[in-house]
Design a protein around this motif. Structure first.
Motif, PDB file in Angstrom:
ATOM      1  N   GLY A 203     -18.229  57.216 -48.551  1.00 35.54           N
ATOM      2  CA  GLY A 203     -18.838  55.940 -48.912  1.00 35.54           C
ATOM      3  C   GLY A 203     -18.845  54.847 -47.867  1.00 35.54           C
ATOM      4  O   GLY A 203     -19.000  53.677 -48.224  1.00 35.54           O
TER       5      GLY A 203
ATOM      6  N   HIS B 160     -25.585  54.315 -49.114  1.00 39.41           N
ATOM      7  CA  HIS B 160     -25.750  54.685 -50.521  1.00 39.41           C
ATOM      8  C   HIS B 160     -26.520  53.631 -51.318  1.00 39.41           C
ATOM      9  O   HIS B 160     -27.303  53.964 -52.216  1.00 39.41           O
TER      10      HIS B 160
ATOM     11  N   LEU C  87     -19.099  60.906 -54.067  1.00 35.72           N
ATOM     12  CA  LEU C  87     -18.175  59.789 -53.863  1.00 35.72           C
ATOM     13  C   LEU C  87     -16.852  60.081 -54.563  1.00 35.72           C
ATOM     14  O   LEU C  87     -16.838  60.544 -55.706  1.00 35.72           O
ATOM     15  N   THR C  88     -15.747  59.791 -53.889  1.00 37.12           N
ATOM     16  CA  THR C  88     -14.439  60.126 -54.432  1.00 37.12           C
ATOM     17  C   THR C  88     -13.893  58.997 -55.302  1.00 37.12           C
ATOM     18  O   THR C  88     -14.284  57.837 -55.175  1.00 37.12           O
ATOM     19  N   PHE C  89     -12.953  59.348 -56.174  1.00 37.31           N
ATOM     20  CA  PHE C  89     -12.349  58.363 -57.060  1.00 37.31           C
ATOM     21  C   PHE C  89     -11.462  57.378 -56.289  1.00 37.31           C
ATOM     22  O   PHE C  89     -11.416  56.191 -56.609  1.00 37.31           O
TER      23      PHE C  89
ATOM     24  N   ASP D 148     -13.560  55.920 -52.437  1.00 36.69           N
ATOM     25  CA  ASP D 148     -14.838  55.239 -52.660  1.00 36.69           C
ATOM     26  C   ASP D 148     -14.884  54.511 -54.007  1.00 36.69           C
ATOM     27  O   ASP D 148     -15.941  54.350 -54.595  1.00 36.69           O
ATOM     28  N   ARG D 149     -13.734  54.073 -54.472  1.00 30.73           N
ATOM     29  CA  ARG D 149     -13.634  53.502 -55.817  1.00 30.73           C
ATOM     30  C   ARG D 149     -14.622  52.355 -56.033  1.00 30.73           C
ATOM     31  O   ARG D 149     -15.325  52.285 -57.036  1.00 30.73           O
TER      32      ARG D 149
ATOM     33  N   ARG E 108     -18.275  53.567 -56.083  1.00 32.90           N
ATOM     34  CA  ARG E 108     -18.524  54.317 -57.321  1.00 32.90           C
ATOM     35  C   ARG E 108     -18.782  53.364 -58.483  1.00 32.90           C
ATOM     36  O   ARG E 108     -19.693  53.579 -59.290  1.00 32.90           O
TER      37      ARG E 108
ATOM     38  N   GLU F 256     -22.130  53.153 -60.693  1.00 36.18           N
ATOM     39  CA  GLU F 256     -22.066  53.328 -62.151  1.00 36.18           C
ATOM     40  C   GLU F 256     -22.751  52.174 -62.884  1.00 36.18           C
ATOM     41  O   GLU F 256     -23.449  52.391 -63.880  1.00 36.18           O
TER      42      GLU F 256
ATOM     43  N   MET G 195     -22.152  61.580 -60.068  1.00 36.47           N
ATOM     44  CA  MET G 195     -21.214  61.586 -58.944  1.00 36.47           C
ATOM     45  C   MET G 195     -20.194  62.690 -59.133  1.00 36.47           C
ATOM     46  O   MET G 195     -19.650  62.857 -60.231  1.00 36.47           O
TER      47      MET G 195
ATOM     48  N   ASP H 107     -16.695  64.352 -57.333  1.00 39.42           N
ATOM     49  CA  ASP H 107     -15.613  64.210 -56.353  1.00 39.42           C
ATOM     50  C   ASP H 107     -15.292  65.600 -55.821  1.00 39.42           C
ATOM     51  O   ASP H 107     -14.479  66.324 -56.385  1.00 39.42           O
TER      52      ASP H 107
END
Length: 336
Positions: free
Chosen positions: A183, A189, A212-214, A217-218, A221, A225, A237, A239
């Protein structure tokens, strides 16, 4: 001659993806400096000695002092993590520069403060300690960036591990498009999501998957969302991590899209090519260094991205209808 591989700051992403197969290929006396966070490494030749260091300032200084004391004038040091030795070395030094942010003055706006500070410190380190080291990079585009911004010559020496064939593609893929990327701001993005909103307004709802990772890239994300709450905006998305998970995701997708502004290499492009996916990507040199996309676009324009997607789907957006002066005058008198 002993080969020293200094990789004590490599533990994730593209650096890790290249480092592990490189270590597996070594067949000579070698000392490898690794980050404790890297995790397991493949089975290595008996002549390879592994030393691990903590990902802290004292840990890095310990690694640098050890390298200075161990390497002799008959040895070769391969700096795999972008940074040359902190201390002058008697050995021949080769620096593998993979980070475009270090090779150029690309803006770090939008990154976490800690990341921005680290990049600026590494830029200083690179400039001050490069000395007579040889610079190698992965692409001609990266070599030109180094020459333009650092006033140094860099040798393009690309390598990439042989990819395993992707398993059978799904007969009914889950996603029309997939974007395999972390991210960082340059991955672009937000413009991509805006392009999906344009497609939605024109009555099209292609499905899109973002990797995108939890944790890392919180914030992004959460932004995606919120935008994806629009009914009919089909953005998912996943992970994913590791070559196997990426390969499975590609097998569930019809095409790869890649709107990044710049890359030092672009591993996901090669993974998509290996999976046999058509690629829709930015019209940038780094893309054509590696693949031939089926469609390209201006990554700064959400509309350009949307138009490229529609062309790929065989439903190009209509161009403007141009009136002659008589029709123009008739129209404005009729409409206003």
């Amino acid at each position: 001659m002993t080969l020293f591989i200094q990789a004590s700051n490599v533990h994730q992403g593209g650096g890790k993806a290249l480092l592990l197969p490189l270590l597996a290929a070594v067949r000579q006396p070698c000392v490898v400096y690794l980050d404790e966070r890297l995790g397991d490494v493949p089975d290595l030749d008996p002549a390879v000695k592994v030393m691990r260091f903590k990902a802290t300032l004292p840990g890095r200084l310990k690694a640098e002092r050890t390298l200075r004391n161990m390497a002799t004038s008959d040895d070769l040091i391969l700096c795999f993590g972008n940074l040359p030795p902190l201390f002058p070395s008697r050995a021949k030094v080769v620096v593998f520069l993979q980070n475009r942010y270090l090779a150029t003055r690309a803006s770090t706006v939008g990154m976490p403060v800690r990341t921005r500070v680290r990049i600026n410190l590494e830029r200083l380190w690179l400039g001050a300690c490069l000395r007579a080291a040889t610079l190698i990079v992965q692409t001609e585009t990266m070599a030109r960036a180094v020459e333009l911004n650092m006033k140094r010559r860099a040798l393009p020496m690309p390598f990439f591990p042989t990819l395993q064939p992707v398993g059978h593609k799904s007969k009914e893929p889950d996603y029309d498009f997939v974007y395999v990327a972390s991210g960082e701001p340059h991955k672009n993005h937000r413009t991509l999501v805006e392009a999906w909103e344009i497609l939605h307004r024109h009555g099209f709802q292609p499905t899109l998957c973002l990797t995108l990772t939890f944790d890392r890239d919180r914030e992004l994300r959460a932004w995606v969302e919120r935008r994806a709450q629009l009914p009919g905006l089909s953005i998912d998305m996943q992970d994913v991590s590791g070559e196997a998970e990426v390969a499975r995701l590609l097998a569930r997708s019809r095409a790869a899209i890649y709107p990044s502004h710049f890359e030092s290499f672009g591993l996901p492009l090669l993974e998509a090519k290996n999976a046999g996916l058509p690629i829709i990507a930015s019209e940038r040199d780094y893309v054509r260094d590696l693949v031939e996309p089926v469609e390209t676009f201006d990554p700064d324009s959400a509309l350009s991205i949307a138009r490229a997607v529609m062309r790929h789907l065989g439903k190009p957006m209509k161009t403007a209808s141009i009136d002659d002066p008589v029709e123009f005058l008739r129209a404005i008198q009729a409409d206003f």
